[in-house]
Design a protein around this motif. Structure first.
Motif, PDB file in Angstrom:
ATOM      1  N   ARG A   1       0.203 -26.671 -38.764  1.00 58.88           N
ATOM      2  CA  ARG A   1       0.986 -27.453 -39.717  1.00 58.88           C
ATOM      3  C   ARG A   1       0.626 -28.933 -39.641  1.00 58.88           C
ATOM      4  NH1 ARG A   1       5.359 -25.322 -42.343  1.00 58.88           N
ATOM      5  NH2 ARG A   1       5.082 -23.069 -42.564  1.00 58.88           N
ATOM      6  N   VAL A   2       0.425 -29.444 -38.435  1.00 58.79           N
ATOM      7  CA  VAL A   2       0.061 -30.859 -38.287  1.00 58.79           C
ATOM      8  C   VAL A   2      -1.313 -31.129 -38.890  1.00 58.79           C
ATOM      9  CG1 VAL A   2      -0.479 -32.665 -36.606  1.00 58.79           C
ATOM     10  CG2 VAL A   2       1.543 -31.236 -36.287  1.00 58.79           C
ATOM     11  N   ALA A   3      -2.262 -30.233 -38.625  1.00 63.86           N
ATOM     12  CA  ALA A   3      -3.603 -30.401 -39.188  1.00 63.86           C
ATOM     13  C   ALA A   3      -3.561 -30.341 -40.714  1.00 63.86           C
ATOM     14  CB  ALA A   3      -4.540 -29.324 -38.640  1.00 63.86           C
ATOM     15  N   LEU A   4      -2.751 -29.440 -41.260  1.00 65.24           N
ATOM     16  CA  LEU A   4      -2.624 -29.336 -42.714  1.00 65.24           C
ATOM     17  C   LEU A   4      -1.972 -30.590 -43.292  1.00 65.24           C
ATOM     18  CD1 LEU A   4      -3.139 -27.409 -45.074  1.00 65.24           C
ATOM     19  CD2 LEU A   4      -0.818 -26.524 -44.749  1.00 65.24           C
ATOM     20  N   ALA A   5      -0.966 -31.130 -42.597  1.00 64.58           N
ATOM     21  CA  ALA A   5      -0.317 -32.359 -43.077  1.00 64.58           C
ATOM     22  C   ALA A   5      -1.279 -33.542 -43.046  1.00 64.58           C
ATOM     23  CB  ALA A   5       0.926 -32.655 -42.227  1.00 64.58           C
ATOM     24  N   ASN A   6      -2.082 -33.629 -41.991  1.00 63.95           N
ATOM     25  CA  ASN A   6      -3.072 -34.708 -41.925  1.00 63.95           C
ATOM     26  C   ASN A   6      -4.099 -34.585 -43.046  1.00 63.95           C
ATOM     27  OD1 ASN A   6      -1.908 -35.852 -39.629  1.00 63.95           O
ATOM     28  ND2 ASN A   6      -3.135 -34.600 -38.240  1.00 63.95           N
ATOM     29  N   LEU A   7      -4.476 -33.361 -43.349  1.00 65.48           N
ATOM     30  CA  LEU A   7      -5.426 -33.126 -44.434  1.00 65.48           C
ATOM     31  C   LEU A   7      -4.820 -33.525 -45.778  1.00 65.48           C
ATOM     32  CD1 LEU A   7      -8.312 -31.983 -44.628  1.00 65.48           C
ATOM     33  CD2 LEU A   7      -7.312 -29.771 -45.157  1.00 65.48           C
ATOM     34  N   GLN A   8      -3.555 -33.199 -45.988  1.00 66.10           N
ATOM     35  CA  GLN A   8      -2.898 -33.562 -47.222  1.00 66.10           C
ATOM     36  C   GLN A   8      -2.705 -35.068 -47.332  1.00 66.10           C
ATOM     37  OE1 GLN A   8       0.710 -31.266 -47.122  1.00 66.10           O
ATOM     38  NE2 GLN A   8      -0.290 -29.370 -47.763  1.00 66.10           N
TER      39      GLN A   8
ATOM     40  N   GLN B   1     -15.871 -43.798 -49.063  1.00 66.58           N
ATOM     41  CA  GLN B   1     -16.152 -42.421 -49.474  1.00 66.58           C
ATOM     42  C   GLN B   1     -16.783 -41.611 -48.349  1.00 66.58           C
ATOM     43  OE1 GLN B   1     -18.526 -43.315 -52.927  1.00 66.58           O
ATOM     44  NE2 GLN B   1     -16.814 -43.057 -54.343  1.00 66.58           N
ATOM     45  N   ARG B   2     -17.750 -42.215 -47.646  1.00 68.16           N
ATOM     46  CA  ARG B   2     -18.374 -41.491 -46.525  1.00 68.16           C
ATOM     47  C   ARG B   2     -17.375 -41.230 -45.409  1.00 68.16           C
ATOM     48  NH1 ARG B   2     -22.178 -45.592 -47.269  1.00 68.16           N
ATOM     49  NH2 ARG B   2     -21.685 -46.445 -45.212  1.00 68.16           N
ATOM     50  N   LYS B   3     -16.535 -42.213 -45.142  1.00 71.40           N
ATOM     51  CA  LYS B   3     -15.538 -42.049 -44.079  1.00 71.40           C
ATOM     52  C   LYS B   3     -14.549 -40.943 -44.428  1.00 71.40           C
ATOM     53  CE  LYS B   3     -12.060 -44.635 -41.467  1.00 71.40           C
ATOM     54  NZ  LYS B   3     -11.358 -45.942 -41.324  1.00 71.40           N
ATOM     55  N   ILE B   4     -14.109 -40.923 -45.690  1.00 74.86           N
ATOM     56  CA  ILE B   4     -13.168 -39.886 -46.107  1.00 74.86           C
ATOM     57  C   ILE B   4     -13.793 -38.506 -45.994  1.00 74.86           C
ATOM     58  CG2 ILE B   4     -11.964 -38.956 -48.107  1.00 74.86           C
ATOM     59  CD1 ILE B   4     -10.532 -41.245 -46.766  1.00 74.86           C
ATOM     60  N   LEU B   5     -15.062 -38.371 -46.391  1.00 78.77           N
ATOM     61  CA  LEU B   5     -15.734 -37.076 -46.300  1.00 78.77           C
ATOM     62  C   LEU B   5     -15.835 -36.605 -44.852  1.00 78.77           C
ATOM     63  CD1 LEU B   5     -18.614 -37.450 -48.925  1.00 78.77           C
ATOM     64  CD2 LEU B   5     -16.561 -36.015 -49.088  1.00 78.77           C
ATOM     65  N   ALA B   6     -16.164 -37.531 -43.951  1.00 79.40           N
ATOM     66  CA  ALA B   6     -16.259 -37.162 -42.537  1.00 79.40           C
ATOM     67  C   ALA B   6     -14.893 -36.747 -41.987  1.00 79.40           C
ATOM     68  CB  ALA B   6     -16.829 -38.320 -41.735  1.00 79.40           C
ATOM     69  N   GLU B   7     -13.852 -37.507 -42.325  1.00 78.10           N
ATOM     70  CA  GLU B   7     -12.520 -37.175 -41.838  1.00 78.10           C
ATOM     71  C   GLU B   7     -12.029 -35.853 -42.424  1.00 78.10           C
ATOM     72  OE1 GLU B   7     -10.082 -40.503 -42.758  1.00 78.10           O
ATOM     73  OE2 GLU B   7     -10.832 -41.736 -41.112  1.00 78.10           O
ATOM     74  N   ILE B   8     -12.360 -35.610 -43.689  1.00 80.66           N
ATOM     75  CA  ILE B   8     -11.940 -34.354 -44.307  1.00 80.66           C
ATOM     76  C   ILE B   8     -12.586 -33.164 -43.597  1.00 80.66           C
ATOM     77  CG2 ILE B   8     -12.244 -32.949 -46.383  1.00 80.66           C
ATOM     78  CD1 ILE B   8     -11.638 -35.400 -48.028  1.00 80.66           C
ATOM     79  N   LYS B   9     -13.880 -33.260 -43.316  1.00 81.56           N
ATOM     80  CA  LYS B   9     -14.556 -32.147 -42.648  1.00 81.56           C
ATOM     81  C   LYS B   9     -13.987 -31.911 -41.253  1.00 81.56           C
ATOM     82  CE  LYS B   9     -18.945 -32.185 -45.151  1.00 81.56           C
ATOM     83  NZ  LYS B   9     -20.420 -32.265 -45.062  1.00 81.56           N
ATOM     84  N   ALA B  10     -13.704 -33.003 -40.533  1.00 80.29           N
ATOM     85  CA  ALA B  10     -13.150 -32.855 -39.185  1.00 80.29           C
ATOM     86  C   ALA B  10     -11.752 -32.234 -39.226  1.00 80.29           C
ATOM     87  CB  ALA B  10     -13.108 -34.213 -38.489  1.00 80.29           C
ATOM     88  N   LEU B  11     -10.891 -32.746 -40.108  1.00 78.79           N
ATOM     89  CA  LEU B  11      -9.535 -32.223 -40.194  1.00 78.79           C
ATOM     90  C   LEU B  11      -9.511 -30.814 -40.775  1.00 78.79           C
ATOM     91  CD1 LEU B  11      -7.555 -35.389 -41.354  1.00 78.79           C
ATOM     92  CD2 LEU B  11      -7.592 -34.332 -39.096  1.00 78.79           C
ATOM     93  N   TYR B  12     -10.414 -30.538 -41.702  1.00 80.19           N
ATOM     94  CA  TYR B  12     -10.465 -29.182 -42.260  1.00 80.19           C
ATOM     95  C   TYR B  12     -10.897 -28.176 -41.194  1.00 80.19           C
ATOM     96  CZ  TYR B  12     -11.157 -25.492 -45.692  1.00 80.19           C
ATOM     97  OH  TYR B  12     -11.060 -24.324 -46.395  1.00 80.19           O
ATOM     98  N   SER B  13     -11.861 -28.564 -40.362  1.00 81.31           N
ATOM     99  CA  SER B  13     -12.277 -27.683 -39.272  1.00 81.31           C
ATOM    100  C   SER B  13     -11.139 -27.468 -38.286  1.00 81.31           C
ATOM    101  CB  SER B  13     -13.492 -28.280 -38.564  1.00 81.31           C
ATOM    102  OG  SER B  13     -14.594 -28.401 -39.446  1.00 81.31           O
ATOM    103  N   GLU B  14     -10.365 -28.530 -38.025  1.00 79.65           N
ATOM    104  CA  GLU B  14      -9.206 -28.400 -37.138  1.00 79.65           C
ATOM    105  C   GLU B  14      -8.185 -27.426 -37.717  1.00 79.65           C
ATOM    106  OE1 GLU B  14      -6.414 -29.249 -34.039  1.00 79.65           O
ATOM    107  OE2 GLU B  14      -8.550 -29.642 -34.204  1.00 79.65           O
ATOM    108  N   ALA B  15      -7.859 -27.580 -39.008  1.00 80.31           N
ATOM    109  CA  ALA B  15      -6.882 -26.691 -39.639  1.00 80.31           C
ATOM    110  C   ALA B  15      -7.405 -25.258 -39.706  1.00 80.31           C
ATOM    111  CB  ALA B  15      -6.549 -27.200 -41.041  1.00 80.31           C
ATOM    112  N   GLU B  16      -8.682 -25.096 -40.011  1.00 79.52           N
ATOM    113  CA  GLU B  16      -9.269 -23.760 -40.103  1.00 79.52           C
ATOM    114  C   GLU B  16      -9.274 -23.072 -38.747  1.00 79.52           C
ATOM    115  OE1 GLU B  16     -12.978 -21.958 -42.639  1.00 79.52           O
ATOM    116  OE2 GLU B  16     -13.365 -23.694 -41.359  1.00 79.52           O
ATOM    117  N   THR B  17      -9.609 -23.809 -37.697  1.00 80.08           N
ATOM    118  CA  THR B  17      -9.607 -23.224 -36.352  1.00 80.08           C
ATOM    119  C   THR B  17      -8.199 -22.827 -35.932  1.00 80.08           C
ATOM    120  OG1 THR B  17     -11.533 -24.560 -35.738  1.00 80.08           O
ATOM    121  CG2 THR B  17     -10.214 -23.648 -33.954  1.00 80.08           C
TER     122      THR B  17
END
Length: 257
Positions: free
Chosen positions: A241-248, A167-183
């Motif tokens: 698109r790649v960042a969004l796919a990784n997030l999904q 759960q902690r790992k997923i939360l960290a990865e989500i925040k990193a990938l979400y920041s990538e997609a948002e940027t």
């Protein structure tokens, strides 16, 4: 037109031709790789829709976290592992309880393989049935039950720690990938504007060159700037698109625009 301009234009044309051939080769390889992934039987006769610049909204961080908590494969596997470990502890504790076993038999109960036997003019049935019941009351087994319970509890504790880590790992990865997609999404508008300005600058400098007010070097510089800006815009769209796919992929929910 100066001879140097002709030479410069020919050199640029040759460079663009080499780039075009390399791009065609890359496109062919990408189509073949995609055909291997999506078709059970190899088939490269398909069409690809160019929707790279179609608007794709970015979900909120809260929505992404909720989807990941519910549908992420790693988290779901860890949850089921904790559940299975809990059942293992319950099953181990059942070793302290009495057990009752019932057995029932039905068949031929005679020395002859026959359903009936003639005896003094009478027919006797060889078929019979029997049943038994066994009650086992645990009193002492040298601590084997207690050991099994302890081992099951340790496995359950390990499964709970693995779930917490997942759960902690997923939360960290989500925040990193979400920041990538948002940027990447925030940069798209600026990259698009740069590409439009570079195209307009190339058009104006080309007009000036035709009127004899600009040199070929200025035209070449404008063409190079336009190509770089256009490539940067395309790369930015691909990055989003790649960042969004990784997030999904992390959320376990793959959506299409």
């Amino acid at each position: 037109m100066a001879h140097s301009d002709v030479i410069k234009a020919e050199l640029q044309m040759q460079e663009r031709r080499r780039q075009f051939l390399e791009a065609q080769l890359g496109l062919l390889n990408a189509r073949l790789d995609l055909a291997v992934l999506i078709f059970p039987d190899f088939n490269d006769n398909y069409e690809v829709v160019d929707d790279l610049h179609s608007p794709v909204p970015l979900p909120t961080l809260g929505e992404v976290q909720q989807q990941a908590a519910r549908d992420n494969p790693d988290v779901r596997a860890a949850l089921e592992a904790v559940r299975a470990a809990g059942f293992d502890v319950t099953g181990s504790r059942a070793g302290y309880l009495p057990s009752l076993a019932l057995d029932y038999w039905y068949g031929i109960d005679a020395v002859r393989f026959a359903t009936n036997t003639d005896f003094d003019g009478r027919k006797l049935s060889n078929l019979g049935s029997s049943a038994s019941a066994t009650l086992v009351i645990p009193i002492w087994n040298w601590g084997a039950t207690q050991t099994r319970i302890k081992q099951a509890e340790l496995r359950r504790s390990q499964a709970q720690r693995e779930l917490s880590f997942a759960q902690r790992k997923i939360l960290a990865e989500i925040k990193a990938l979400y920041s990538e997609a948002e940027t990447a999404l925030n940069e798209l508008s600026g990259l698009n504007r740069s590409a439009e300005l570079a195209a307009e600058s190339l058009r104006l400098i080309t007009l000036r060159y035709k009127d004899g007010e600009a040199t070929v070097l200025e035209v070449v510089d404008a063409q190079t700037t336009n190509a770089l800006a256009s490539n940067a815009y395309q790369d930015g769209a691909v990055r989003y698109r790649v960042a969004l796919a990784n997030l999904q992929t992390l959320t376990g929910v793959l959506t299409t625009p």
